[in-house]
Design an enzyme around this catalytic site. Structure first.
Site, PDB file in Angstrom:
ATOM      1  N   LYS A  39       0.844  -1.208   0.000  1.00 30.06           N
ATOM      2  CA  LYS A  39       0.000   0.000   0.000  1.00 30.06           C
ATOM      3  C   LYS A  39       0.878   1.257   0.000  1.00 30.06           C
ATOM      4  O   LYS A  39       2.078   1.182   0.299  1.00 30.06           O
ATOM      5  CB  LYS A  39      -0.889  -0.004   1.252  1.00 30.06           C
ATOM      6  CG  LYS A  39      -0.099   0.070   2.565  1.00 30.06           C
ATOM      7  CD  LYS A  39      -0.987  -0.134   3.784  1.00 30.06           C
ATOM      8  CE  LYS A  39      -0.162  -0.113   5.072  1.00 30.06           C
ATOM      9  NZ  LYS A  39      -0.979  -0.412   6.257  1.00 30.06           N
ATOM     10  N   ARG A 137     -10.066   0.036  15.518  1.00 30.73           N
ATOM     11  CA  ARG A 137     -10.015   0.799  14.269  1.00 30.73           C
ATOM     12  C   ARG A 137     -10.957   0.113  13.293  1.00 30.73           C
ATOM     13  O   ARG A 137     -12.156   0.133  13.514  1.00 30.73           O
ATOM     14  CB  ARG A 137      -8.551   0.864  13.786  1.00 30.73           C
ATOM     15  CG  ARG A 137      -8.249   1.990  12.842  1.00 30.73           C
ATOM     16  CD  ARG A 137      -6.783   2.068  12.479  1.00 30.73           C
ATOM     17  NE  ARG A 137      -6.334   0.937  11.666  1.00 30.73           N
ATOM     18  CZ  ARG A 137      -5.087   0.783  11.202  1.00 30.73           C
ATOM     19  NH1 ARG A 137      -4.166   1.687  11.475  1.00 30.73           N
ATOM     20  NH2 ARG A 137      -4.768  -0.261  10.459  1.00 30.73           N
ATOM     21  N   TYR A 271      14.549  30.746   6.203  1.00 29.51           N
ATOM     22  CA  TYR A 271      13.416  31.504   6.765  1.00 29.51           C
ATOM     23  C   TYR A 271      13.474  31.590   8.286  1.00 29.51           C
ATOM     24  O   TYR A 271      13.761  30.598   8.966  1.00 29.51           O
ATOM     25  CB  TYR A 271      12.107  30.826   6.391  1.00 29.51           C
ATOM     26  CG  TYR A 271      11.766  30.897   4.918  1.00 29.51           C
ATOM     27  CD1 TYR A 271      11.779  32.112   4.229  1.00 29.51           C
ATOM     28  CD2 TYR A 271      11.427  29.738   4.223  1.00 29.51           C
ATOM     29  CE1 TYR A 271      11.460  32.155   2.877  1.00 29.51           C
ATOM     30  CE2 TYR A 271      11.102  29.782   2.880  1.00 29.51           C
ATOM     31  CZ  TYR A 271      11.122  30.991   2.205  1.00 29.51           C
ATOM     32  OH  TYR A 271      10.809  31.042   0.872  1.00 29.51           O
TER      33      TYR A 271
HETATM   34  C1  PLP Z   1      -0.202  -1.442   6.914  1.00 28.85           C
HETATM   35  C2  PLP Z   1      -0.767  -2.681   7.394  1.00 28.85           C
HETATM   36  C3  PLP Z   1       0.017  -3.822   7.581  1.00 28.85           C
HETATM   37  C4  PLP Z   1       1.524  -3.811   7.485  1.00 28.85           C
HETATM   38  O1  PLP Z   1       2.048  -3.350   8.717  1.00 28.85           O
HETATM   39  P1  PLP Z   1       3.598  -3.300   9.005  1.00 28.85           P
HETATM   40  O2  PLP Z   1       3.674  -2.887  10.411  1.00 28.85           O
HETATM   41  O3  PLP Z   1       4.171  -2.284   8.074  1.00 28.85           O
HETATM   42  O4  PLP Z   1       4.124  -4.668   8.739  1.00 28.85           O
HETATM   43  C5  PLP Z   1      -0.602  -5.001   7.908  1.00 28.85           C
HETATM   44  N1  PLP Z   1      -1.944  -5.053   8.064  1.00 28.85           N
HETATM   45  C6  PLP Z   1      -2.727  -3.964   7.934  1.00 28.85           C
HETATM   46  C7  PLP Z   1      -4.188  -4.079   8.145  1.00 28.85           C
HETATM   47  C8  PLP Z   1      -2.173  -2.747   7.601  1.00 28.85           C
HETATM   48  O5  PLP Z   1      -2.951  -1.671   7.478  1.00 28.85           O
END
Ligand code: PLP
Length: 383
Positions: A39, A137, A271
């Site tokens: 992702k 979540r 800045y």
């Molecule tokens: C992003 C994500 C992962 C991967 O998590 P890592 O800590 O990067 O291995 C696994 N499962 C879900 C549902 C996620 O959103």
């Protein structure tokens, strides 16, 4: 050194490191399978090249958050099973089903939309039911789980869906002794029992992300979802470094000096003049800024490395550029400035940047933006 070909700022992605990290995760997780989570453009590393490298190294699943990410993987010709898990009403379920993408279901609304898409499109959907075992979540709460399971079983009996997975996600896998870890494993077992009693026999049961894969063998089940570890960055820096876990960072972020100039002592820099030179010195201009994903929080604290010498960013990070006080270093225009990399030459790592800027290494690599070209190293000859 200037090569003439090198961009002002580029992210070099070592696909051999991605392959080696996937092999490492297979070794750690075996006999469980490895899903490479790609992702968010593979956490900033480039989704399709990283997905190909991961599959080549033995990842048997790919995972994405968004449907369009999964569809882009299929469009690129990746044919392994793909799970996508973050859905909103109106998502392109028909396209996902047609592309044979597994869709995660956390609530009845999503099951309803998938069933409707199946009726319109004609082929059964592959779905995975997600339980909220305590993360708070996504996923169905324990009191909603039995009904979700029951409706999924009905849809499966009607030939509308195949339930391919039952899964969940940890809140604190990077702190293996956190009480929520054991509580979530218990809640997950209970959710599995309910589903199994209702007759579901999924292909894969999974709860482990990369910290759980590395630290909690009892969480492996049939599959581990390896995100950050795939890219060689430690997902649990309190528990071990990338090297401790047998991982190698895949991304090296490299800029080049765009200007080097002599200034007097007491000269304000960038800045707000939050930095002033303390002697006659040379300033180096690095054409990388927060529009590229360099955190503005790295102002006066972000580490960089120029030809063997570490420096700290002088003053504010601006949208497109920041400045380094080169002191005695004889650096010249065009010289490479390494912001972070694997760390073995002495350069900072993404973890160093995270610690300096009060965030996690996940964010440091993922936020590197689309203005920064990805240059792939060690692409396999096969794929
Ligand atoms: C992003 C994500 C992962 C991967 O998590 P890592 O800590 O990067 O291995 C696994 N499962 C879900 C549902 C996620 O959103």
């Amino acid at each position: 050194m200037s090569t003439g070909e090198q961009a002002r700022l580029e992210a070099r992605i070592d696909l051999a490191a991605v392959r080696s990290n996937v092999r490492r995760m297979r070794e750690v997780a075996g006999p469980a399978q490895v899903m490479a989570v790609v992702k968010a453009d593979a956490y900033g590393h480039g989704m399709v090249p990283c997905a190909r490298a991961a599959v080549e190294a033995g990842a048997t699943w790919l995972g994405t958050a968004l449907p369009e990410e999964a569809l882009a993987l299929r469009a690129a010709g990746l044919s392994v099973p793909i799970l996508t898990w973050l859905h909103a009403p109106g998502d392109p379920f028909r396209e996902l089903i047609a592309a044979d993408v597994d869709v995660s279901i956390s609530g009845l609304w999503a099951l309803g939309e998938v069933v409707e898409a199946v009726r319109a499109g004609g082929r059964p959907a592959r779905i995975q039911l997600k339980a909220d075992t305590g993360l708070g979540r996504n996923g169905a709460q324990p009191h909603d789980w039995p009904l979700l399971v029951e409706e999924a079983v009905k849809a499966q009996k009607d030939g509308l869906v195949t339930v391919t997975g039952l899964w969940s996600h940890f809140a604190c896998a990077d702190e293996p002794t956190h009480p929520s870890v054991a509580a979530q494993l218990t809640a997950y077992r209970e959710a599995l029992e309910i589903a199994e009693r209702a007759g579901l026999r999924p292909e894969v049961r999974h709860i482990a992300n990369s910290p759980a894969a590395l630290l909690l063998p009892e969480s492996h089940y049939d599959l581990v979802r390896s995100g950050l570890a795939t890219y060689g960055v430690s997902p649990a820096p309190e528990e071990g470094s990338a090297a401790d876990f047998g991982l190698r960072p895949a991304m090296t972020l490299v800029g080049r000096l765009a200007l080097v100039k002599l200034v007097e002592s007491g000269h304000g820099v960038s800045y707000g003049h939050t930095y002033h030179t303390t002697r006659r010195t040379r300033l180096g201009l690095v054409p990388a800024g927060y529009a590229d994903g360099i955190p503005r929080a790295a102002s006066s604290c972000g580490p960089v490395w120029i030809d063997g010498v570490r420096h700290t960013i002088a003053g504010r990070v601006a949208m497109d550029q920041f400045v380094v006080d080169l002191g005695d270093q004889e650096a010249g225009v065009g010289d490479e400035v390494v912001l972070f990399g694997p760390g073995d030459r002495g350069e900072p790592t993404a973890q160093d940047w995270a610690e300096k800027t009060g965030t996690i290494a996940y964010e440091i690599v993922t936020r590197i933006g689309p203005r920064v070209p990805r240059v792939y190293l060690n692409a396999s000859a096969v794929l």
